[in-house]
Design a protein around this motif. Structure first.
Motif, mmCIF file in Angstrom:
data_model
loop_
_atom_site.group_PDB
_atom_site.id
_atom_site.type_symbol
_atom_site.label_atom_id
_atom_site.label_comp_id
_atom_site.label_asym_id
_atom_site.label_seq_id
_atom_site.Cartn_x
_atom_site.Cartn_y
_atom_site.Cartn_z
ATOM 1 N N GLY A 94 0.752 -1.245 0.000
ATOM 2 C CA GLY A 94 0.000 0.000 0.000
ATOM 3 C C GLY A 94 0.781 1.292 0.000
ATOM 4 N N ASP A 95 2.109 1.248 0.108
ATOM 5 C CA ASP A 95 2.881 2.491 0.040
ATOM 6 C C ASP A 95 2.793 3.104 -1.348
ATOM 7 N N ALA A 96 2.897 4.417 -1.422
ATOM 8 C CA ALA A 96 2.971 5.090 -2.712
ATOM 9 C C ALA A 96 4.253 4.672 -3.418
ATOM 10 N N PRO A 97 4.176 4.195 -4.649
ATOM 11 C CA PRO A 97 5.376 3.705 -5.339
ATOM 12 C C PRO A 97 6.459 4.759 -5.499
ATOM 13 N N ALA A 98 6.061 6.027 -5.638
ATOM 14 C CA ALA A 98 7.034 7.089 -5.916
ATOM 15 C C ALA A 98 8.155 7.126 -4.887
ATOM 16 N N GLY A 99 7.845 6.796 -3.643
ATOM 17 C CA GLY A 99 8.847 6.840 -2.592
ATOM 18 C C GLY A 99 9.870 5.714 -2.661
ATOM 19 N N HIS A 100 9.621 4.730 -3.512
ATOM 20 C CA HIS A 100 10.506 3.560 -3.582
ATOM 21 C C HIS A 100 11.193 3.410 -4.937
ATOM 22 N N ILE A 101 10.804 4.209 -5.917
ATOM 23 C CA ILE A 101 11.363 4.061 -7.264
ATOM 24 C C ILE A 101 12.873 4.275 -7.277
ATOM 25 N N ALA A 102 13.351 5.282 -6.531
ATOM 26 C CA ALA A 102 14.787 5.567 -6.508
ATOM 27 C C ALA A 102 15.572 4.383 -5.948
ATOM 28 N N MET A 103 15.066 3.752 -4.886
ATOM 29 C CA MET A 103 15.725 2.587 -4.302
ATOM 30 C C MET A 103 15.754 1.426 -5.297
ATOM 31 N N ILE A 104 14.649 1.224 -5.996
ATOM 32 C CA ILE A 104 14.574 0.147 -6.990
ATOM 33 C C ILE A 104 15.613 0.353 -8.082
ATOM 34 N N ASN A 105 15.691 1.583 -8.577
ATOM 35 C CA ASN A 105 16.651 1.874 -9.649
ATOM 36 C C ASN A 105 18.097 1.759 -9.176
ATOM 37 N N GLU A 106 18.329 2.111 -7.920
ATOM 38 C CA GLU A 106 19.684 2.048 -7.373
ATOM 39 C C GLU A 106 20.129 0.610 -7.134
ATOM 40 N N ALA A 107 19.216 -0.229 -6.665
ATOM 41 C CA ALA A 107 19.575 -1.596 -6.278
ATOM 42 C C ALA A 107 19.575 -2.565 -7.453
ATOM 43 N N ARG A 108 18.836 -2.264 -8.504
ATOM 44 C CA ARG A 108 18.665 -3.227 -9.592
ATOM 45 C C ARG A 108 19.987 -3.665 -10.251
ATOM 46 N N PRO A 109 20.932 -2.768 -10.576
ATOM 47 C CA PRO A 109 22.172 -3.218 -11.227
ATOM 48 C C PRO A 109 22.953 -4.238 -10.406
ATOM 49 N N THR A 110 22.947 -4.084 -9.086
ATOM 50 C CA THR A 110 23.671 -5.022 -8.229
ATOM 51 C C THR A 110 23.038 -6.410 -8.297
ATOM 52 N N VAL A 111 21.707 -6.453 -8.275
ATOM 53 C CA VAL A 111 21.013 -7.738 -8.374
ATOM 54 C C VAL A 111 21.258 -8.361 -9.744
ATOM 55 N N GLU A 112 21.192 -7.531 -10.777
ATOM 56 C CA GLU A 112 21.400 -8.023 -12.134
ATOM 57 C C GLU A 112 22.792 -8.647 -12.287
ATOM 58 N N ASN A 113 23.803 -7.985 -11.752
ATOM 59 C CA ASN A 113 25.165 -8.505 -11.844
ATOM 60 C C ASN A 113 25.318 -9.805 -11.055
ATOM 61 N N ALA A 114 24.743 -9.835 -9.855
ATOM 62 C CA ALA A 114 24.829 -11.042 -9.035
ATOM 63 C C ALA A 114 24.094 -12.208 -9.688
ATOM 64 N N ALA A 115 22.944 -11.917 -10.308
ATOM 65 C CA ALA A 115 22.183 -12.963 -10.989
ATOM 66 C C ALA A 115 22.939 -13.485 -12.204
ATOM 67 N N PHE A 116 23.628 -12.597 -12.899
ATOM 68 C CA PHE A 116 24.442 -13.018 -14.049
ATOM 69 C C PHE A 116 25.541 -13.977 -13.603
ATOM 70 N N LEU A 117 26.219 -13.657 -12.513
ATOM 71 C CA LEU A 117 27.286 -14.513 -12.014
ATOM 72 C C LEU A 117 26.744 -15.861 -11.538
ATOM 73 N N LEU A 118 25.533 -15.842 -10.970
ATOM 74 C CA LEU A 118 24.898 -17.093 -10.552
ATOM 75 C C LEU A 118 24.600 -17.968 -11.769
#
Length: 290
Positions: free
Chosen positions: A111-135
């Motif tokens: 139920g949180d407004a998405p706008a408050g979390h978009i920056a965190m999502i964009n910041e964290a996504r590359p790290t997850v993507e790189n880790a998933a690639f290595l996996l």
């Protein structure tokens, strides 16, 4: 949203039945399945990110919220299936990188407004993507997998798996052009992604001997690729307009969402055809490439 292919539905079902226990289902013991599941993690990250963006933009919010819930659930279920002794170290790295994203997606879902979390999502996504690639890379180096596929085979399958990621990535990039002027770099990046997707789809369809990619001869793969090319031709003009203008109207994003659902399903189905076992224990397309 189209039903996910069998392996993805099974991953969700097994995890749900097991209650996300520490037991690893037998399905994940197969090397090809492990590679497929690991490679699918990046597509799920982009799918969830795109859905969060669409919810924030108010585009088909109910549908996109359900898609976000499904993508998050599938990511966690897939991680559970991969958490075996052979991949546990890399799975733990992905799990740690995933935590900020999972928290952001959870808060939006609850139920949180998405706008408050978009920056965190964009910041964290590359790290997850790189880790998933290595996996996925570690999964592909397992002896069982190497014995089943040549380097050329693996490249073909990897290209097909990347197509699934690119569909979701193009949706996300378009959604990010919804409500504000964008830099030229963003427009160029979308055009470049479109070009890469189209060239890769053509290579998978027609073959690229210089890259050791053979045109498929099995009927199932041919049919999926033919349908994907048709879907792409209906989606491409929408993306091109967004990329050239740097602006995505609500109507354009709605039409894009419908077509992304269809093409994303085709790409997941395509990956399944490459991984489907044949009489020799490898996929029909792999047999052609040997």
């Amino acid at each position: 949203m189209p039903n996910p292919p069998l392996t993805r539905r099974l991953a969700i079902t097994l995890a749900a039945v097991a209650g996300f226990s520490t037991a690893t289902p037998a399905l994940a013991d197969d090397a090809l399945t492990q590679v497929q599941l690991a490679s699918n993690l990046t597509a799920l990250v982009y799918e969830a990110s795109a859905s969060a963006c669409m919810v924030n933009a108010g585009i088909d919010a109910d549908v996109e919220m359900k898609a976000l819930v499904a993508a998050r659930k599938e990511f966690n279920a897939t991680m559970q299936m991969l958490a075996d002794d052979g991949l546990s170290d890399r799975v733990e790295v992905v799990a740690q990188a995933w935590l900020p994203l999972d928290e952001a997606f959870s808060m939006i879902i609850f139920g949180d407004a998405p706008a408050g979390h978009i920056a965190m999502i964009n910041e964290a996504r590359p790290t997850v993507e790189n880790a998933a690639f290595l996996l996925a890379d570690q999964a592909s180096l397992q002896p069982q997998y190497v014995a089943q596929m040549t380097a050329a085979d693996a490249f073909t399958v990897d290209l097909a798996e990347r197509q699934e990621v690119l569909v979701q990535k193009m949706k996300l990039m378009s959604c990010e052009m919804n409500d504000a002027p964008v830099f030229e770099e963003a427009k160029t990046a979308l055009l470049d992604t479109m070009s890469y997707y189209e060239r890769s789809l053509e290579a998978l369809t027609q073959g690229r001997p210089d890259l050791a990619i053979a045109a498929p001869t099995d009927y199932a793969t041919q049919q999926v690729l033919a349908a994907a090319r048709f879907d792409w031709q209906t989606m491409k003009p929408i993306l091109a307009t967004i990329a050239v203008t740097g602006s995505a109207s609500p109507d354009a994003l709605h039409r894009l969402r419908v077509r992304t659902d269809g093409l994303g399903g085709r790409m997941a189905e395509l990956v399944d055809t490459y991984h489907a076992p044949a009489d020799g224990g490898v996929s029909p397309q792999v047999a052609v490439l040997d």
